[in-house]
Design a protein around this motif. Structure first.
Motif, PDB file in Angstrom:
ATOM      1  N   LYS A  70     -10.939 -18.071  -5.292  1.00 50.53           N
ATOM      2  CA  LYS A  70      -9.574 -18.554  -5.080  1.00 50.53           C
ATOM      3  C   LYS A  70      -8.648 -18.015  -6.161  1.00 50.53           C
ATOM      4  O   LYS A  70      -7.509 -17.574  -5.881  1.00 50.53           O
ATOM      5  N   GLU A  71      -9.095 -18.056  -7.428  1.00 53.53           N
ATOM      6  CA  GLU A  71      -8.284 -17.520  -8.517  1.00 53.53           C
ATOM      7  C   GLU A  71      -8.018 -16.031  -8.320  1.00 53.53           C
ATOM      8  O   GLU A  71      -6.910 -15.535  -8.549  1.00 53.53           O
ATOM      9  N   VAL A  75      -5.378 -15.573  -5.783  1.00 52.38           N
ATOM     10  CA  VAL A  75      -4.035 -15.858  -6.335  1.00 52.38           C
ATOM     11  C   VAL A  75      -3.527 -14.681  -7.145  1.00 52.38           C
ATOM     12  O   VAL A  75      -2.347 -14.261  -7.031  1.00 52.38           O
ATOM     13  N   SER A  89      -2.440 -11.964  -4.878  1.00 50.14           N
ATOM     14  CA  SER A  89      -1.163 -12.280  -4.212  1.00 50.14           C
ATOM     15  C   SER A  89       0.017 -12.049  -5.161  1.00 50.14           C
ATOM     16  O   SER A  89       1.078 -11.574  -4.758  1.00 50.14           O
ATOM     17  N   LYS A  90      -0.131 -12.352  -6.466  1.00 45.75           N
ATOM     18  CA  LYS A  90       0.920 -12.105  -7.437  1.00 45.75           C
ATOM     19  C   LYS A  90       1.185 -10.612  -7.602  1.00 45.75           C
ATOM     20  O   LYS A  90       2.314 -10.161  -7.690  1.00 45.75           O
TER      21      LYS A  90
END
Length: 445
Positions: free
Chosen positions: A393-394, A397, A400-401
């Motif tokens: 999940k990290e 993220v 996505s950034k």
């Protein structure tokens, strides 16, 4: 051409008893000889069964009369029915199978009650077994306590009687504590088993006709046979073998028919060719002669079957005794039928049941620990899977950034590209204007 001098006789019953006996003996041997020759020459299976007028049995077979008869029955009935066991033997076999299964089941239960073969049980079964053994232990302890109270009361009464100075027969009362015997006491009878062995020797004597008939009929001279003798061996040439089989088969049937008429005998002939084709003849009925033959030879068969039946009975009795013993031990392990046990037997049984209970509880604990270890392993795997999910999940993220940052830089890039395109266009226009000036100078329109 040599003319045969043998006189033909009329085929009818021979009234003279000595002549009939001689004719029966000679013709019987002749039929047996012809049957043996046919079996060798043509590789056929032959069985001949003859009953004399007095009821004596004579039989011949190239292999085994019983086998040929069973083969005949298989051909005529369409189903092989050889060596069928009797009804009694079938019942004994069924009882034996049933007792064996029941004995195996009781032995399995007894082993579990003695804390054996517990590895195959699951937790629920171990829980039920523990409750059963615990209840059995309680009944054993309760029965032992009652026995101890009774023994204590008897000992107290005996001490009171002894302290009162009583002598004589009353001094023998302590023996009741050991053997429960004596005047007015409860008597425990000792059962003695007497082994009775019965041997049945049945002698089956079969009468043999030695054919010691020394009568000779002089028929008026010796007739010399001019027929050429052939060597009795297998005929290799197939057509000749088929012709010989057909002729000799008809000859044997003819001789059998003549013997039955001349000597009032009962004859049955069964022949199987080399190809397995069946041929048979009987003076009355092949089935009747076979049944009569089986009834006559049933003495030996019955002795074999009776021996087999006796062995089955002995096995059944042995299995029944083992089964009864297993049931008795199983009832004791379950805390039943404890009244017949004395104090020492109750103590041994208590120790055995306690050991069983301990073993069952240990097995149950081992199973619980095994389940706990499995659960811990599953928990560890779940934690690792959760950690991997968090890390994933990290990472998602962060990705996505990174994808959003290039979107903000697009205007500068577009401006740069626009300026570059404008510069290119201007340079193109300059080139174009130069061409126009050059063309004007050269006078082109």
């Amino acid at each position: 051409m040599v003319k045969m001098m043998r006189k033909k006789i009329k085929i009818k019953k021979i009234d003279c008893l000595p002549a009939r006996q001689v004719t029966f003996s000679k013709r019987r041997r002749g039929i047996f000889k012809k049957a043996a020759e046919l079996s060798v020459l043509c590789e056929s299976k032959v069985a001949v069964v003859i009953f004399s007028a007095t009821g004596k049995l004579f039989d011949y077979s190239s292999s085994s009369t019983k086998d040929v008869i069973e083969r005949y029955k298989a051909h005529t009935n369409g189903v092989e029915k050889s060596d069928e066991p009797s009804v009694e033997l079938q019942l004994e076999n069924e009882n034996h199978i049933g007792l064996s299964k029941e004995l195996e089941e009781k032995s399995h239960q007894l082993r579990q009650m003695k804390a054996e073969d517990l590895e195959e049980l699951n937790f629920d079964e171990l829980q039920k077994l523990e409750q059963l053994v615990d209840a059995s232990l309680g009944r054993v302890i309760e029965t032992k306590g009652a026995e101890l109270v009774e023994a204590n009361n008897q000992l107290r009464q005996t001490m009171v009687m002894l302290s009162g100075g009583n002598t004589g027969p009353e001094l023998m009362e302590p023996e009741r504590l050991n053997n429960n015997t004596g005047g007015g006491g409860e008597e425990e009878g000792m059962s003695t088993e007497s082994a009775i062995s019965t041997t049945c020797n049945s002698a089956h004597s079969l009468g043999d006709d030695s054919d010691n008939v020394t009568l000779s009929l002089k028929l008026g001279g010796m007739v010399k046979m001019m027929r050429e003798k052939i060597k009795i061996k297998k005929i290799d040439y197939l057509p000749a073998r088929q012709v010989t089989f057909s002729k000799r088969r008809r000859g044997i049937f003819k001789k059998a028919a003549e013997l039955s008429v001349l000597c009032e005998s009962e004859v049955a002939v069964v022949i199987f060719s080399a190809t397995g084709k069946l041929f048979y003849y009987s003076s009355s009925s092949v089935k009747d002669v076979i049944e009569r033959y089986k009834a006559r030879t049933n003495g030996v068969e019955k002795s074999d079957k009776s021996l087999e039946l006796q062995l089955e009975n002995e096995n059944r009795i042995k299995l029944s005794k083992e089964l009864e013993e297993k049931n008795r031990q199983l009832r004791k392990m379950k805390g039943e039928d404890l009244e017949e046990l004395d104090l020492d037997e109750l103590l041994k049984l208590e120790q055995l049941v306690e050991a069983t209970l301990v073993r069952v509880m240990e097995t149950k604990e081992e199973l619980i620990m095994s389940d706990i270890m499995v659960l811990e392993k599953k928990g560890t795997e779940l934690v690792e899977a959760n950690n991997q999910m968090v890390m994933l999940k990290e990472r998602m993220v962060m990705l996505s950034k990174r994808n959003t940052e290039p979107a903000h830089m697009e205007p500068s890039e577009s401006a740069t590209s626009t300026s570059c395109n404008s510069a290119l266009s201007l340079s193109g226009e300059d080139d174009c204007s130069d061409d126009v000036i050059l063309s004007l100078k050269l006078g082109r329109p």
